[in-house]
Structure formats: structure tokens, C-alpha cells
Design a protein around this motif. Sequence first.
Motif, PDB file in Angstrom:
ATOM      1  N   SER A 251      -0.655  13.200   0.851  1.00 59.65           N
ATOM      2  CA  SER A 251      -0.526  12.051   1.750  1.00 59.65           C
ATOM      3  C   SER A 251      -1.078  10.784   1.113  1.00 59.65           C
ATOM      4  N   THR A 252      -0.499   9.661   1.511  1.00 59.82           N
ATOM      5  CA  THR A 252      -0.974   8.356   1.036  1.00 59.82           C
ATOM      6  C   THR A 252      -1.558   7.521   2.170  1.00 59.82           C
ATOM      7  N   ASP A 253      -1.665   8.108   3.366  1.00 60.70           N
ATOM      8  CA  ASP A 253      -2.129   7.346   4.524  1.00 60.70           C
ATOM      9  C   ASP A 253      -3.474   7.838   5.051  1.00 60.70           C
TER      10      ASP A 253
ATOM     11  N   ASP B 272      -3.316  19.022   3.251  1.00 60.60           N
ATOM     12  CA  ASP B 272      -2.886  17.641   3.022  1.00 60.60           C
ATOM     13  C   ASP B 272      -1.946  17.623   1.816  1.00 60.60           C
TER      14      ASP B 272
ATOM     15  N   ASP C 279       1.416  12.632   5.231  1.00 63.69           N
ATOM     16  CA  ASP C 279       1.479  11.302   5.857  1.00 63.69           C
ATOM     17  C   ASP C 279       1.619  11.408   7.373  1.00 63.69           C
TER      18      ASP C 279
ATOM     19  N   THR D 197      -4.428  11.039   5.620  1.00 62.21           N
ATOM     20  CA  THR D 197      -4.297  12.163   6.550  1.00 62.21           C
ATOM     21  C   THR D 197      -5.482  13.117   6.455  1.00 62.21           C
TER      22      THR D 197
ATOM     23  N   ALA E 289      -1.007  10.596   9.616  1.00 62.85           N
ATOM     24  CA  ALA E 289      -2.129   9.926  10.279  1.00 62.85           C
ATOM     25  C   ALA E 289      -1.738   9.337  11.638  1.00 62.85           C
ATOM     26  N   ALA E 290      -0.473   8.989  11.808  1.00 60.48           N
ATOM     27  CA  ALA E 290      -0.045   8.377  13.068  1.00 60.48           C
ATOM     28  C   ALA E 290      -0.046   9.366  14.224  1.00 60.48           C
TER      29      ALA E 290
ATOM     30  N   LYS F 155      10.282  12.406   3.606  1.00 56.78           N
ATOM     31  CA  LYS F 155       8.990  11.862   3.231  1.00 56.78           C
ATOM     32  C   LYS F 155       8.840  11.688   1.724  1.00 56.78           C
TER      33      LYS F 155
END
Length: 397
Positions: free
Chosen positions: A88-90, A85, A58, A92, A60-61, A383
Motif C-alpha cells: 500500500s501507498t496510503d 499490507d 490501499d 494502510t 485506508a479509506a 489497483k
Amino acid sequence: MGQTAAVSAFLWITAVSLAAWVWLLLCQGFFWRTDVRLPSRREPAAWPSVCVVVPARDEAAVLPASLPSLLAQDYPGRAEVFLVDDGSTDGTGELARELSRRHGGLPLTVGSPGEPPAGWTGKLWAVRHGIALARAREPEFLLLTDADIAHTPDSLRELVAAAGTGGFDVVSQMARLRVDSLWERLVVPAFVYFFAQLYPFRRIGRAGARTAAAAGGCVLLRAAMAERARLPDAIRHAVIDDVALARAVKGAGGRVWLGLADKVDSVRPYPRLHDLWRMVSRSAYAQLRHSPPLLVGTVAGLVLVYLVPPAALVAGVAAGGPATAVLGTLAWAVMTGTYVPMLRYYRQPLWLAPLLPFTAFLYLLMTVDSAVQHYRGRGAAWKGRTYARPGAVTDEA
């Protein structure tokens, strides 16, 4: 009579606090100095191959500010990047592929290891998968770096040159963390200061020294040493994986170097006290090996070293005890002076230095909270995952 005895006892406690600061100043590896940077290095005749392993969950930001810097490494030898990865749920993984298509540079492979089995932390399970992918390329070095870490274009070149010149099996740099918000300015430089106090950088790099630590955001590791030390399998349950990795390398006869970075930066923001609190408290009790006696000793030590000096100054002035006030002032002055170099490294105003007792009190509360969360079953949470203490999991070969 009782009041006189109490004043006398506090005077002695303050004297012990001052003695502790004199010892820290002179005998704890000069931990307060910030001039431990990459050692002298020369470029090799032939550059070894390197695989960069980036565990990411997670992220991605922060990836747009960090991953392009890895892909843009100006490295003369063969190098490629493996981003793992970790569930991740975003988006990534897909974002990483898009950044690679957009920016080019070093080849990028995105992998996914699936959920970690019992006894593994998510990060180390991802690192294991990344190393397994990299092994097919037969690299001489592995660069283990976090997804929030940005590197200047010559970072990899200088890390490899330093390892080769000094004969190190690990070259690690503590990334310069972000210090934009008020809470970051109060807490972040102190975080690095406290770490260096526990693990003086000069001792770590000294041949034969037992002190071992690394900074997980930037670890260059010889692939042969990873095999010899059985990494990361040998430390698969470690929450504080960077220190565990360094100990495993030294235990296998390797050499470790750790210092402050000039060209490696964290782009992850911690704007609120709550964010910084979580960062520290998630692993503070693990650092104490989940030991109640060590927790009590740590709290007592923080009180004696950091809180007694200002309290002695105030109490001495209020109660007319000049000796107590003078000793407290001297201890506080030594404390403040040792913190100044770290503030300068972080380019922060020096008026923050006398506030170190306040920050230390925050760290005391974070440490106690870490223990409380552990016994509530929420310790070492990160996380969406909570990790048991090592003794609570099955130790599989």
C-alpha cells in the motif's frame, strides 16, 4: 413476404426467450430466491481456534469502518487477526495498527509479503502470506475476509457454528453490498442476481453437487482443507479467486456452502457508473476463460434472455403483432418477478424490477469492454496491477 418472414422469425425468437425464462424459473436451482441464509447451527462444546486473514492494498479509506468490527468479534474461542499490507501507498498498515491500539479487541498482526512473483495475483499472494503467519498458531479455521467487509460482533461465532454443525469445509456469505447512489441501486442487486443465476446457492451446498462458488469477501475455510487442496497455491493465478477456491475445495472432496449474508456488509462505495463498470469489467472476460466463443455466446444469451422480451413487446405493438407482444410481455413479467426478491433483500423500491433489461444491457457492454481491455493488454487490472491470462504465465510448482 420478407416482412412477414421477419415477423414470424421474431415471434419464434420471442417464444424461445419465454421458454428460457420458464426454464430459469423452475429448473435453475430456484436461483431467484433469497432465503438461502446460514444453515441451522448449534454451538460446539469447545470452540475451535480461528485466524482471520485480511489482504489489504490501499484500503485506508475503508479500514476505519471495517477493521474495528473484526477486532470486536465476540468469539468464545481463541481468535486473532492478520492483516497483510500488500504494498500500500496510503498508510494502510500503520492505520491498521493505530485502529488496533485505539479499539483493542482481538490481537492484530500486520505483515507485508512484498511484490507477488510471476504467476500470482496480488490478493492471493497476500492471502498466502497471511496463512503462513497464521499457521504458527495452528488454527482449525481460517476466515478470509476483504478489507472493505464489516462484520457484526457475532458473525465469526455463527460462521464457525454453521461449519461445525453442517460439516462444511467452506462456509461463505455474500456480503450485502452498498446501495446508496442511483447507479448502485440499478447495478448492485443485479450483480448478485446474475451471480446467483450462474451459481445457484442451493446447488452449491448440496452434497455431491458439482456447482462450486464462494464469495471472496467472507470465506470461512478449514485449515486442514486448505492444506489438502493446496490453497492458495493451487489457484495462485485466479482473478476470480473465490470461485476457484470453492472448486479446489470440492475437487479435494470438501463440502462448500454459500448464501446471502444478514450480518456481513461491504462498506466500499461505488457512487458512479464508472466505479461499478471497473468492478465488473476487470474480471468479466476472465469469468469467460478469455474465450471468444464464450464471449459471443454470452452476448447472444444476454440479448435473447434480457433484451428480446421488451423489444418484442414494443415491436409487437408497433407492427400489430399481438402474439409477439403477448409472448414478450410474459417473458418480461417472469424476468421482473424473479428479480423482486433480490430487490427486497436489498431494501430497494420494486419499480426497479422492470428496469432489469436496461441493467443487463449495461452488463453486456461491460463484458464486451472487459474483452477489449484484455486484448489491449489492460485486462484484469486492479489497483495498479494488470494480470495476464493463466496460460500466459509460467506454471511453477
